[in-house]
Motif scaffolding. Structure first.
Motif, PDB file in Angstrom:
ATOM      1  N   LEU A 278      19.618  59.738  21.792  1.00 47.05           N
ATOM      2  CA  LEU A 278      18.518  60.691  21.671  1.00 47.05           C
ATOM      3  C   LEU A 278      18.972  61.952  20.944  1.00 47.05           C
ATOM      4  O   LEU A 278      18.271  62.462  20.055  1.00 47.05           O
ATOM      5  N   ARG A 279      20.156  62.445  21.311  1.00 46.40           N
ATOM      6  CA  ARG A 279      20.685  63.642  20.644  1.00 46.40           C
ATOM      7  C   ARG A 279      20.866  63.415  19.149  1.00 46.40           C
ATOM      8  O   ARG A 279      20.476  64.249  18.328  1.00 46.40           O
ATOM      9  N   SER A 280      21.479  62.289  18.792  1.00 44.53           N
ATOM     10  CA  SER A 280      21.741  62.035  17.377  1.00 44.53           C
ATOM     11  C   SER A 280      20.444  61.815  16.602  1.00 44.53           C
ATOM     12  O   SER A 280      20.296  62.292  15.469  1.00 44.53           O
ATOM     13  N   THR A 281      19.478  61.125  17.217  1.00 45.32           N
ATOM     14  CA  THR A 281      18.200  60.879  16.542  1.00 45.32           C
ATOM     15  C   THR A 281      17.416  62.167  16.360  1.00 45.32           C
ATOM     16  O   THR A 281      16.833  62.422  15.294  1.00 45.32           O
ATOM     17  N   LEU A 282      17.399  63.014  17.398  1.00 50.15           N
ATOM     18  CA  LEU A 282      16.695  64.288  17.292  1.00 50.15           C
ATOM     19  C   LEU A 282      17.345  65.191  16.254  1.00 50.15           C
ATOM     20  O   LEU A 282      16.654  65.912  15.523  1.00 50.15           O
ATOM     21  N   ALA A 283      18.672  65.168  16.192  1.00 51.69           N
ATOM     22  CA  ALA A 283      19.362  65.984  15.187  1.00 51.69           C
ATOM     23  C   ALA A 283      19.010  65.521  13.775  1.00 51.69           C
ATOM     24  O   ALA A 283      18.764  66.341  12.878  1.00 51.69           O
ATOM     25  N   GLU A 284      18.970  64.195  13.569  1.00 50.77           N
ATOM     26  CA  GLU A 284      18.599  63.667  12.259  1.00 50.77           C
ATOM     27  C   GLU A 284      17.161  64.060  11.907  1.00 50.77           C
ATOM     28  O   GLU A 284      16.860  64.456  10.775  1.00 50.77           O
ATOM     29  N   GLU A 285      16.252  63.934  12.876  1.00 53.25           N
ATOM     30  CA  GLU A 285      14.853  64.293  12.648  1.00 53.25           C
ATOM     31  C   GLU A 285      14.714  65.779  12.345  1.00 53.25           C
ATOM     32  O   GLU A 285      13.934  66.183  11.470  1.00 53.25           O
ATOM     33  N   PHE A 286      15.468  66.593  13.068  1.00 53.35           N
ATOM     34  CA  PHE A 286      15.430  68.042  12.848  1.00 53.35           C
ATOM     35  C   PHE A 286      15.843  68.385  11.418  1.00 53.35           C
ATOM     36  O   PHE A 286      15.196  69.178  10.727  1.00 53.35           O
ATOM     37  N   LYS A 315      15.962  80.417  16.150  1.00 53.58           N
ATOM     38  CA  LYS A 315      15.257  80.703  14.904  1.00 53.58           C
ATOM     39  C   LYS A 315      15.006  79.421  14.110  1.00 53.58           C
ATOM     40  O   LYS A 315      13.892  79.202  13.584  1.00 53.58           O
ATOM     41  N   LEU A 316      15.998  78.560  14.029  1.00 54.39           N
ATOM     42  CA  LEU A 316      15.837  77.297  13.307  1.00 54.39           C
ATOM     43  C   LEU A 316      14.780  76.415  13.967  1.00 54.39           C
ATOM     44  O   LEU A 316      13.983  75.756  13.280  1.00 54.39           O
ATOM     45  N   LEU A 317      14.764  76.394  15.295  1.00 53.17           N
ATOM     46  CA  LEU A 317      13.768  75.586  15.997  1.00 53.17           C
ATOM     47  C   LEU A 317      12.355  76.083  15.710  1.00 53.17           C
ATOM     48  O   LEU A 317      11.424  75.298  15.545  1.00 53.17           O
TER      49      LEU A 317
END
Length: 333
Positions: A278-286, A315-317
């Motif tokens: 989940l962490r890696s997928t969310l990071a890629e999506e971000f 800020k990035l979020l």
């Protein structure tokens, strides 16, 4: 016939090819894992960890030989070995020498050996180790022996993956006290003093028992979640003490199943894998959503000390999701 169908039919070449796809994280590898997942959950996963020089590969070799040649009246187990070798920090390559050290097992159709480069991953395992283990589980192996890199004290990831963890020590390495500092003894279900024919074996065993007492004040120093951690001696090069280790591994499996701990460990392992993915997928999506220029601007703001790391993240979020509410105490920079 697809690779998955061929693997389930028992074809070793299909197994090797799918493992390569999984290790390289290809679309075919990911699809194969999805298709095979329903066939997993049956193998006993046994981790073997410890410092370099303790003889882990020799021990794994002898364990596999004994499991394939059990006493009369006991059926042999199908055994898979995943041996993780350290990668070169310069070339990224690895010697993958465990296959060389396990020549005694060559030609046995009931044994499959896979060497994997760590590829810079910490914790003693390669990033694809868990996925490779799932493939071997689906292929019908009864026991999967997972040998870690051998970097010593940081190798605690194996406890998240394996049902049973063997921590191997040897006389004269001088790392007994460091082992308990790093907590590696806390992950041990079975402690093995290998090379027990060398001088100092008594001292090593005594030190391990003493450290178990220090780690478990006020109760049986060998007991861990209802399991009494044994300290066993082996001389793997001469196949001494191997039946006792196998008996302890099988007794631990029985304990896990009867106590419900087997289910608990599976749940913890799968939860960890889910969170990691989940962490890696969310990071890629971000990163797909956020313009590269915004990310570089945040890095520059960190360098100029205009934003703290937590403020930069916030800020990035908000840049990736304008509807996001600012967190209390955060700054727009």
């Amino acid at each position: 016939m697809s690779l998955v169908e061929a693997l389930l039919a028992g074809e070793r070449l299909a197994l090797a090819r799918l493992l390569s796809q999984v290790e390289n994280d290809t679309p075919a590898g990911r699809a194969g894992l999805d298709a095979l997942y329903a066939h997993t959950g049956r193998a006993h996963l046994v981790g073997i960890t410890g410092s370099p020089g303790t003889g882990k590969s020799s021990l794994v070799n002898q364990l596999a030989l004994a499991l394939r040649r059990p006493p009369e009246g006991t059926p042999p187990l199908r055994v898979a070995i995943v041996a993780v070798d350290p990668s070169s920090p310069f070339s990224g390559g690895a010697l993958l020498g465990d296959r060389v050290r396990m020549r005694d097992l060559s030609g046995d159709p009931g044994v499959f050996i896979r060497s994997m480069a760590s590829r810079g991953a910490l914790g003693g395992l390669a990033r694809a180790t868990a996925a490779a283990v799932q493939v071997l589980d689906a292929a019908g192996f009864d026991m999967i022996l997972i040998e870690t890199v051998g970097a010593g004290q940081s190798e605690v990831d194996i406890a998240r993956l394996a049902h049973t963890t063997l921590v191997v020590e040897a006389p004269g390495l001088g790392d007994d006290i460091q082992a308990i500092k790093a907590g590696i003894l806390e992950i041990a279900d079975i402690l093995v003093v290998n090379k027990a024919d060398l001088p100092g074996a008594d001292n090593t065993e005594r030190a391990l028992r003493m450290m178990l007492e220090l780690a478990n004040p006020g109760r049986d120093p060998h007991e861990h979640q209802g399991w009494r951690v044994p300290v066993l001696r082996t001389v793997a090069a001469q196949a001494q003490g191997i039946p006792e280790v196998i008996a302890a591994v099988q007794q631990h499996a029985q304990h896990l199943r009867s106590s419900g701990e087997w289910h608990s460990r599976d749940r913890a392992r799968l939860t960890h894998e889910l969170e990691d993915r989940l962490r890696s997928t969310l990071a890629e999506e971000f990163h797909r959503r956020l313009p590269a220029a915004d990310y570089e601007a945040a890095v520059e703001a960190l360098l100029q000390r205009q934003l703290s790391p937590s403020q930069a993240v916030e800020k990035l979020l908000r840049q990736a999701d304008p509807a996001r509410s600012p967190q209390s105490g955060s700054s727009n920079g």
